[in-house]
Each structure stands twice: as structure tokens, then as C-alpha cells.
Design a protein around this motif. Structure first.
Motif, PDB file in Angstrom:
ATOM      1  N   ASP A 392      65.128   6.720  55.152  1.00 63.17           N
ATOM      2  CA  ASP A 392      64.917   5.667  56.157  1.00 63.17           C
ATOM      3  C   ASP A 392      63.447   5.547  56.540  1.00 63.17           C
ATOM      4  N   ARG A 393      63.035   4.314  56.767  1.00 63.75           N
ATOM      5  CA  ARG A 393      61.686   4.077  57.294  1.00 63.75           C
ATOM      6  C   ARG A 393      61.791   3.930  58.814  1.00 63.75           C
ATOM      7  N   VAL A 394      60.808   4.493  59.506  1.00 61.72           N
ATOM      8  CA  VAL A 394      60.867   4.539  60.970  1.00 61.72           C
ATOM      9  C   VAL A 394      59.770   3.647  61.545  1.00 61.72           C
ATOM     10  N   LEU A 395      60.180   2.719  62.408  1.00 56.69           N
ATOM     11  CA  LEU A 395      59.209   1.856  63.086  1.00 56.69           C
ATOM     12  C   LEU A 395      59.163   2.231  64.557  1.00 56.69           C
ATOM     13  N   ILE A 396      57.966   2.491  65.029  1.00 54.30           N
ATOM     14  CA  ILE A 396      57.820   2.822  66.445  1.00 54.30           C
ATOM     15  C   ILE A 396      56.913   1.776  67.081  1.00 54.30           C
ATOM     16  N   VAL A 397      57.416   1.135  68.116  1.00 52.49           N
ATOM     17  CA  VAL A 397      56.670   0.067  68.783  1.00 52.49           C
ATOM     18  C   VAL A 397      56.127   0.628  70.092  1.00 52.49           C
ATOM     19  N   GLY A 398      54.823   0.778  70.153  1.00 55.53           N
ATOM     20  CA  GLY A 398      54.186   1.351  71.345  1.00 55.53           C
ATOM     21  C   GLY A 398      53.609   2.708  71.026  1.00 55.53           C
ATOM     22  N   GLY A 399      52.284   2.817  71.200  1.00 59.13           N
ATOM     23  CA  GLY A 399      51.596   4.070  70.849  1.00 59.13           C
ATOM     24  C   GLY A 399      51.094   4.808  72.058  1.00 59.13           C
ATOM     25  N   GLY A 400      51.928   4.899  73.098  1.00 59.77           N
ATOM     26  CA  GLY A 400      51.637   5.767  74.239  1.00 59.77           C
ATOM     27  C   GLY A 400      52.112   7.169  73.909  1.00 59.77           C
ATOM     28  N   PRO A 401      52.166   8.045  74.919  1.00 58.55           N
ATOM     29  CA  PRO A 401      52.590   9.419  74.660  1.00 58.55           C
ATOM     30  C   PRO A 401      53.941   9.511  73.931  1.00 58.55           C
ATOM     31  N   LEU A 404      53.541   8.079  70.223  1.00 54.39           N
ATOM     32  CA  LEU A 404      52.699   8.955  69.396  1.00 54.39           C
ATOM     33  C   LEU A 404      53.467  10.218  69.004  1.00 54.39           C
ATOM     34  N   GLU A 405      54.161  10.830  69.962  1.00 55.43           N
ATOM     35  CA  GLU A 405      54.903  12.052  69.654  1.00 55.43           C
ATOM     36  C   GLU A 405      56.057  11.764  68.696  1.00 55.43           C
ATOM     37  N   ALA A 406      56.733  10.650  68.928  1.00 51.44           N
ATOM     38  CA  ALA A 406      57.841  10.290  68.030  1.00 51.44           C
ATOM     39  C   ALA A 406      57.313  10.091  66.615  1.00 51.44           C
ATOM     40  N   ALA A 407      56.189   9.386  66.507  1.00 50.66           N
ATOM     41  CA  ALA A 407      55.617   9.109  65.186  1.00 50.66           C
ATOM     42  C   ALA A 407      55.214  10.401  64.498  1.00 50.66           C
ATOM     43  N   LEU A 408      54.550  11.274  65.237  1.00 49.03           N
ATOM     44  CA  LEU A 408      54.051  12.503  64.617  1.00 49.03           C
ATOM     45  C   LEU A 408      55.206  13.390  64.140  1.00 49.03           C
ATOM     46  N   THR A 409      56.205  13.547  64.986  1.00 46.48           N
ATOM     47  CA  THR A 409      57.304  14.441  64.619  1.00 46.48           C
ATOM     48  C   THR A 409      58.118  13.844  63.468  1.00 46.48           C
ATOM     49  N   ALA A 410      58.358  12.543  63.515  1.00 44.48           N
ATOM     50  CA  ALA A 410      59.103  11.906  62.413  1.00 44.48           C
ATOM     51  C   ALA A 410      58.305  12.014  61.117  1.00 44.48           C
ATOM     52  N   TYR A 662      58.515  14.452  75.595  1.00 45.46           N
ATOM     53  CA  TYR A 662      59.803  15.068  75.270  1.00 45.46           C
ATOM     54  C   TYR A 662      60.752  14.024  74.665  1.00 45.46           C
ATOM     55  N   SER A 663      60.766  12.861  75.254  1.00 51.50           N
ATOM     56  CA  SER A 663      61.653  11.809  74.790  1.00 51.50           C
ATOM     57  C   SER A 663      61.314  11.421  73.345  1.00 51.50           C
ATOM     58  N   GLY A 664      60.013  11.293  73.062  1.00 47.81           N
ATOM     59  CA  GLY A 664      59.591  10.950  71.700  1.00 47.81           C
ATOM     60  C   GLY A 664      59.963  12.031  70.710  1.00 47.81           C
ATOM     61  N   HIS A 665      59.773  13.270  71.119  1.00 48.55           N
ATOM     62  CA  HIS A 665      60.085  14.390  70.231  1.00 48.55           C
ATOM     63  C   HIS A 665      61.588  14.452  69.957  1.00 48.55           C
ATOM     64  N   SER A 666      62.341  14.297  71.020  1.00 48.53           N
ATOM     65  CA  SER A 666      63.788  14.378  70.920  1.00 48.53           C
ATOM     66  C   SER A 666      64.324  13.285  69.987  1.00 48.53           C
ATOM     67  N   PHE A 667      63.758  12.092  70.093  1.00 48.11           N
ATOM     68  CA  PHE A 667      64.163  10.995  69.203  1.00 48.11           C
ATOM     69  C   PHE A 667      63.932  11.390  67.745  1.00 48.11           C
ATOM     70  N   ALA A 668      62.735  11.904  67.471  1.00 48.40           N
ATOM     71  CA  ALA A 668      62.395  12.206  66.072  1.00 48.40           C
ATOM     72  C   ALA A 668      63.213  13.375  65.535  1.00 48.40           C
ATOM     73  N   GLN A 669      63.475  14.364  66.384  1.00 50.31           N
ATOM     74  CA  GLN A 669      64.330  15.478  65.948  1.00 50.31           C
ATOM     75  C   GLN A 669      65.742  14.985  65.670  1.00 50.31           C
ATOM     76  N   GLY A 670      66.130  13.931  66.372  1.00 47.73           N
ATOM     77  CA  GLY A 670      67.507  13.450  66.265  1.00 47.73           C
ATOM     78  C   GLY A 670      67.765  12.542  65.079  1.00 47.73           C
ATOM     79  N   LEU A 671      66.731  12.164  64.334  1.00 44.83           N
ATOM     80  CA  LEU A 671      66.935  11.267  63.190  1.00 44.83           C
ATOM     81  C   LEU A 671      67.794  11.960  62.138  1.00 44.83           C
ATOM     82  N   ASP A 672      68.853  11.332  61.742  1.00 47.78           N
ATOM     83  CA  ASP A 672      69.815  11.903  60.781  1.00 47.78           C
ATOM     84  C   ASP A 672      70.321  13.260  61.248  1.00 47.78           C
ATOM     85  N   ASN A 673      70.311  13.453  62.504  1.00 44.22           N
ATOM     86  CA  ASN A 673      70.724  14.719  63.106  1.00 44.22           C
ATOM     87  C   ASN A 673      71.162  14.356  64.513  1.00 44.22           C
TER      88      ASN A 673
END
Ligand code: ADP
Ligand code: SF4
Length: 694
Positions: A392-401, A404-410, A662-673
Motif C-alpha cells: 500500500d502507498r500511504v498519503l499523509i495530508v499535513g506536515g505538522g508533528p 511528520l511522525e506518521a510519515a517517518l514511522t510508515a 503519539y497519534s501519528g506514530h500509532s497510525f503508522a504502527q497500525g497499518l496492516d496491523n
């Protein structure tokens, strides 16, 4: 990569009594909110620090006896043999990575209220510890210790030290700082005894000396024995024959402990927020200690730069680089330096959310490191992530904290990530907030992530890209996260926090208006019922612009929640320095363009203050229009090949930066999980029957 030769000294081993630390990185004792009730959480948390290269990993305060009971604040204990097993689990986990395990044995004296054990608190002379009584609403005054009480406390320390050795600890502490019992004996304001333990400095030191000597006698052949001492107040006290009473105390005990762990006196100065305390702020207080002892010295200063650390050693200030917050924000800080990757250090921003979580009574949280405290419960690791579960390709709209965290972890997980922001900068709210007084170092949240993202081949970064729902439907990304932040409202609240409608019209502003460059006419009233940092910081910023500023809040203090982050005393000082008049317990009732009406929250008594502008820092709401527009087209997701759309960060629920990360990290950890984001491994109950109650 190889180590920078200038940093090599940080990796020299050093002896602490009979044990040897493998390097100079010493994770000093710090509160973690973990008690005997969660030994696995604690073991995994400490193991991660040892894995990251900290040569010594310490516990937080470990009570030696039920008369040292800090409840409801979390603390650990070694009250009897039943408590050994949970500590052994931590020691084994630390040793597995080649680090030493240290335990901060602690008796809280008059600074604890013994709310659970109901034992009358201990003190040298019956003087209550001020902060405990003012800050934490304790009402019981402490007992005046007899000689038998003194003997008891020493025997509890010795018994706990023996248990600590049995559990596997390599370094055992005596604690004489931060208002706790040993420290109370050192200070003449708290120690008014007329026996061998009071009066002269020699006498006041006797109790601490006996604690050290008897601990050494009990475990000193196998364990290093450390003294943790606060020196700020003592250094301010004049002495006849020494530069200060701090010099006198350290001289008297010079080579008695195997290690000096030196610090400030109160949490707000010792664990100072970066808003008010710079890196290395302890140095003027503790700089003399190495000249008075041949034993190694460890100290802290929110050190994150290896060059600063090296300078501390080369200039003869410290032998070991103490870290509490730097080790929380980046448990792998030592290894990153060791392998020449200092630019990858996730530097502590000094926001003190970590200490706030202790005040909240929960396991530690960190703005920069969303994995801290979740090593066992969620299986998260600060450096390792599970590999992607799909193409899957991941699109993140908005580069605040959050974005950025969601993008990095994903991206670390191996997903192809597209991150877009409409602004021409990264960091969202940080762009504005980091320019406000004292908040510059918070930019590290952005800088660490942007730096890492720019190195990654599987990431596309787009600034100046405002995305509409039509754009998103056309982009062929299967996973979409909307991280479009929040919007400050003009809502007003009553004393019961029932919305009272909003105040609008000319002269009424929100923080978003200030961020957008609004020029306010003075005098200004800042009305703050957000109660965290922003209202106070904006009041400071407006005053710095030369405006006459008043600050009003329904709370009892300015920036009331900042008592949790150790900032509050300095917030009041900063406002006072700027002549900002503070109106607490006040509700904003009305504004007519030249005057504001404030009403006392308890009596409704009104008074008026002059103001041409009102800045409301109150309720922040999600900026979720884009999310709602997209969800209204959910029927088109199949054609658009979209599998999921998530709201993260302020766009989901507005909060502090820690929540967004935390929210961004949690989202990325949760992908396909999918379970992951809300998954909590069972918190085990104690491994053993509870200790005997007293
Ligand atoms: P958080 O703390 O949740 O990360 P921020 O408010 O710091 O939230 O950041 C939100 C970011 O989202 C801002 O940088 C803003 O420019 C960006 N943004 C908002 N709407 C859009 C949009 N439609 N397209 C792209 N970026 C957007
Ligand atoms: Fe540093 Fe803030 Fe993390 Fe504490 S919560 S370690 S102060 S970044």
C-alpha cells in the motif's frame, strides 16, 4: 560509520567502587511512573536504554520502608524479600545488554505524606517540606525523629541495600536531595536538632554519612555506593571556612561514597523546562565537586550534544554524563554517537511532558519519543519497527508533528509515503510556536523528522501543496491520513465548563490570528482557559512587542496546567518581569471594544479592565473539513483504490504536541496491523504476593 575521534573519551570505562561502568553514559535515576505493579513494563523500558548504549541504567526512587510512601504519586519499593523478584527482572534485562544496574534507594522523610501506609512522616525537627504541603495538599505535619527512629531508617536502608544486591543491582544509592530525608538533615532550616545530628555542618552531615558507611559495610564489596545530593540551597548558604556550605558538606564526605551524583534542589530547577533553563544549567552549582573529591562525579544538564558532553569531561566538571530526559527522548543516544550518527539523535526538547506523566501517576510519556513506556505494553521500540504488511502507498495530508511522525514511522516500516502540506514549511503549528519566547528548542520535533525523511528513498515530500478531497481521490494511495491540525475557537466557557457561546467581533483574536500576523492594538487582555503554555507564552510575546498586557484565567494560577511540567513558578516570574497583570479565578463576561468585564468564578463579582483587543486561548477544535468532505465520498473509495482514511493529531482531537506525535506514530504502527493502535498488552499484576502491610 566510525566514531568521531573527539567523542572517544565518552566511551572510556570508569570504575565506581568495585564495579566498572562500560562508558560515560549514565542514565541517572528518574521518575518513570512505573511501580511494582508493572515489572515487565519497567524491565522492557530499562532494557531499551541499556540496548541503546547507556552504560549505567538506574531506577527511579525505590522506597526502603512504608514510612516512605509517596502515593498517589508512583514509586517503587524494596520493603521486604517479596519485592526482590520484580527488581531482579529489571536487573537481568539491563545486564543482558552489558550495562550496570543502579538503584536509587530512598526515604522521603517529610516530603512524603504516607497516604497509604498512614505512618506519621519522619523528619529531623518536625518542619514540613514546604512544596509537599503547598503543592500537594498534605495536611499532616511530620514527627520529630528520635535516635531510635534514626537507627530504624538506617537499618531499613541497609536491609534494602542487601535486597538490592540480591536482585542484581551493581550500584546502590543513598539519597540526600530534593527535600527527602537525608537532605532535610543537611539543611539548617529543616534540621533544628540539638543532638549529634544537628547544629554544626559536621553534625548535620552525620546521618547521611552513617547511611553511606553502613550501606558500604553491607554491600560495598560487591556494589558501588553512590550519594545523590542536591547542592543548590547549600551553595547559597554562607560558610565560615568554605566557599559555601555545599563546599563544606562535600569536603566532609569527599571520598566516603564511591560516586557523587550531584543535582539541583527542586524539580522545577533540577528538571527545568527548556523555556526557562538552558542545556547545562546545573554547572554553576555543581562545578566545584570534582575539585573536592577523588571519586567520580555524575551530573545532568539535559545534555544532547556530544561536544558539550566531551567538554564537561575535559573541563573537569563531570566524569560521567548523566541523562534522564535525553535518555527518554532517545534511548539510543550513546550508540548513535558511538557509530558516528550524532545527526540522528532525537534530542529532548525540554517540554517536561515526561515529568507531567509522573504527576499524572501514569507510565512515562514523551513528546519526542512516542515509544517510551510502551516497550512492553505495545511492543514498540524507539529504533525498530515491524516491516510493512503490504504494498500500500500511504498519503499523509499535513506536515505538522502528527503528519511528520506518521510519515517517518510508515516510511521506516517500508511503505511508500507521500507527505504534502499546503504551507511552504514543515512543522505545522511549530512554525509559529517555536518563535515565541522560550520555545525555540521545540523545533527539534520537526527538525529530527524532516532530516530523517529527507534521507529516505521511499518518501515524496511536497510543500506548497494544498490537497482537496478530489486531489486525494485521484492520487491512488491506499492509505490516507488527514493531519490537518486544529483551529482555535472563540468559544467562552463558564465555571462549569459549559459553553457560553463565543465572543466575536472586531478586536477579538485567537492564536491562529496572531500566527497569521495580526497586529493587535493595546491594551490587550489574554483570556486563557486552555491553561497550558500557549496563553502564558503569548502574553509574554505581546508584552515583548511593547503592548500593555493583562492576563485572565478561570484557574487559580496563570498557565495552571504547567504545574505538571515544572514551569508554573517561572511563568509567574516571567509575567511579573513584563508587568503583565494577572487576574485568576476570572471569567470573561463581556468585551465592548474598550473594556473587558471579568467576573469572579466563585462570587460572580464583576470588575472591568481596559482592553482594546482580546486574545482568547481556550478551546481548540479539529480542522477536519477535508476529512469530512472525503468521507462524504466514501462510495468512491473503491474506484480510487483507497482502503482506509484516518484522522490523526489535532485533526482528530486537539491537544499538546505529545498527543499529535503519539497519534501519528500509532497510525503508522497500525497499518496492516489494525489492532495495534488500541492494543495494550495486559498489565500484569504483581508477580508475588503484595508486601506486608504496616
Ligand atoms: P498536528 O499537531 O496535528 O500535526 P498542525 O496544526 O501542527 O497539526 O499541522 C497541520 C498541518 O496541516 C499544517 O502544516 C497545515 O498547513 C497542514 N494542512 C492543513 N490543511 C491542509 C490541506 N488541505 N492540504 C495540505 N496541508 C494541509
Ligand atoms: Fe524531553 Fe519533553 Fe521527552 Fe521529557 S517529554 S524527555 S522533556 S522531549
Amino acid at each position: 560509520m566510525a566514531i568521531n575521534p573527539n567523542h572517544k573519551i565518552l566511551f572510556d570505562p570508569i570504575s565506581i567502587g568495585p564495579v566498572t561502568a562500560p562508558n560515560r553514559f549514565y542514565q541517572v535515576p528518574h521518575a518513570s511512573g512505573m511501580t511494582e505493579a508493572n515489572p515487565r513494563v519497567r524491565a522492557a523500558f530499562r532494557a531499551t536504554k541499556a540496548e541503546g548504549g547507556w552504560g549505567v541504567v538506574s531506577t527511579g526512587a525505590v522506597s526502603t520502608h512504608p514510612s516512605s510512601d509517596d502515593s498517589p504519586l508512583p514509586f517503587a519499593r524494596l520493603w521486604d524479600d517479596n519485592d526482590i523478584a520484580s527488581h531482579a527482572m529489571s536487573c537481568d534485562a539491563i545486564h543482558e545488554h552489558g550495562a550496570l544496574a543502579a538503584i536509587e534507594l530512598w526515604h522521603g522523610g517529610a516530603a512524603v505524606m504516607n497516604r497509604s501506609s498512614r505512618i506519621a512522616p519522619y523528619s529531623p525537627s518536625g518542619v514540613p517540606w514546604a512544596a509537599t504541603h503547598v503543592g500537594f495538599m498534605g495536611q499532616q505535619r511530620p514527627r520529630i525523629m528520635t535516635q531510635a527512629d534514626i537507627n530504624d531508617v538506617i537499618s531499613w536502608q541497609v536491609a534494602a541495600a542487601k535486597r538490592a544486591q540480591q536482585a542484581g543491582y551493581d550500584i546502590v544509592y543513598i539519597y540526600a536531595g530534593m527535600g527527602y530525608l537525608g537532605y532535610e538533615f543537611l539543611l539548617e532550616d529543616y534540621n533544628k536538632r540539638t543532638d549529634d545530628y544537628g547544629g554544626s555542618v559536621e553534625n548535620r552531615v552525620r546521618f547521611v554519612r552513617q547511611l553511606i558507611e553502613q550501606t558500604k559495610q553491607a554491600v560495598g564489596d560487591k556494589c558501588g555506593v553512590a550519594l545523590r545530593i542536591s547542592l543548590e540551597e547549600l551553595r547559597a548558604k554562607p560558610s565560615e571556612n568554605f566557599a559555601s556550605q555545599a563546599h563544606h558538606v562535600v569536603s566532609l564526605l569527599s571520598d566516603v561514597p564511591d560516586l557523587w551524583d550531584v543535582k539541583m534542589d527542586s524539580s522545577p530547577t533540577d528538571c527545568g523546562a527548556s523555556r526557562f533553563r538552558a542545556e547545562g544549567a546545573h554547572e554553576p552549582i555543581i562545578d566545584f565537586v570534582k575539585q573536592v573529591t577523588d571519586k567520580p562525579v555524575v551530573g545532568v544538564g539535559r545534555f544532547t550534544s556530544p561536544d558539550t558532553m566531551v567538554s564537561q569531561i575535559k573541563r573537569g566538571i563531570l566524569d560521567l554524563i548523566g541523562g534522564a530526559r535525553p535518555s527518554i527522548a532517545d534511548p539510543f543516544l550513546p550508540n548513535k554517537i558511538k557509530f558516528g550518527r550524532s545527526d540522528e539523535i532525537r534530542e529532548c526538547i525540554g517540554c517536561n511532558i515526561c515529568i507531567a506523566s509522573w504527576h499524572d501517576g501514569v507510565p512515562i510519556r514523551c513528546t519526542q519519543n512516542p515509544t517510551i513506556g510502551e516497550e512492553w505494553r505495545k511492543g514498540w521500540h524507539p529504533e525498530k519497527v515491524p516491516s510493512s504488511g503490504s504494498e500500500d502507498r500511504v498519503l499523509i495530508v499535513g506536515g505538522g508533528p502528527a503528519g511528520l511522525e506518521a510519515a517517518l514511522t510508515a516510511a521506516k516500516r517500508g511503505y511508500h509515503v507521500t507527505l504534502a502540506d499546503k504551507a511552504d514549511y514543515w512543522g505545522g503549528r511549530l512554525e509559529f510556536e517555536t518563535k515565541l519566547p522560550g520555545l525555540n528548542s521545540w523545533g527539534r520535533v520537526r527538525d529530527y523528522r524532516v532530516h530523517a525523511l529527507k534521507q529516505m528513498a521511499n518518501v515524496d515530500l511536497y510543500l506548497g501543496s494544498e490537497l482537496s478531497y478530489q486531489d486525494i481521490l485521484g492520487l491512488e494511495h491506499q492509505r490516507v491520513a488527514i493531519a490537518t491540525g486544529g483551529i482555535w475557537s472563540k468559544a467562552l466557557y463558564s465555571s462549569l465548563e459549559i459553553p457560553l457561546g463565543s465572543l466575536d467581533g472586531p478586536g477579538v483574536y485567537t492564536p491562529d490570528d496572531i500566527a497569521a500576523g495580526a497586529v493587535l492594538e493595546g491594551p490587550v487582555l489574554v483570556y486563557d482557559f486552555d491553561n497550558y503554555y500557549l496563553g502564558g507564552v503569548l502574553a509574554e510575546a505581546l508584552a515583548d512587542r511593547g503592548l500593555e498586557v493583562s492576563y485572565a484565567t478561570p484557574a487559580g494560577h496563570a498557565s495552571a496546567w504547567t504545574i505538571m511540567t515544572n514551569e508554573q513558578p517561572f511563568v509567574h516570574q516571567a509575567m511579573d518581569e513584563r508587568d503583565i497583570s494577572v487576574h485568576t479565578q476570572s471569567l470573561l463576561q463581556d468585551f465592548d471594544g474598550s473594556n473587558c468585564t471579568l467576573a469572579n468564578i466563585f462570587t460572580n463579582k464583576e470588575h472591568s479592565i481596559e482592553a482594546k483587543s482580546v486574545l482568547i486561548v481556550g478551546l481548540k477544535l479539529p480542522n477536519d473539513d477535508l476529512y469530512q468532505q472525503l468521507m462524504a465520498r466514501a462510495d468512491d473509495f473503491g474506484d480510487a483504490r483507497i482502503k482506509s482514511v484516518s484522522q490523526i493529531g489535532d485533526c482528530l482531537a486537539a491537544g499538546a504536541i505529545v498527543h499529535a506525535v503519539y497519534s501519528g506514530h500509532s497510525f503508522a504502527q497500525g497499518l496492516d496491523n489494525e489492532d495495534q493502535s488500541n492494543y495494550l498488552r495486559d498489565i500484569p499484576v504483581a508477580l508475588h504476593p503484595p508486601s506486608r502491610a504496616f
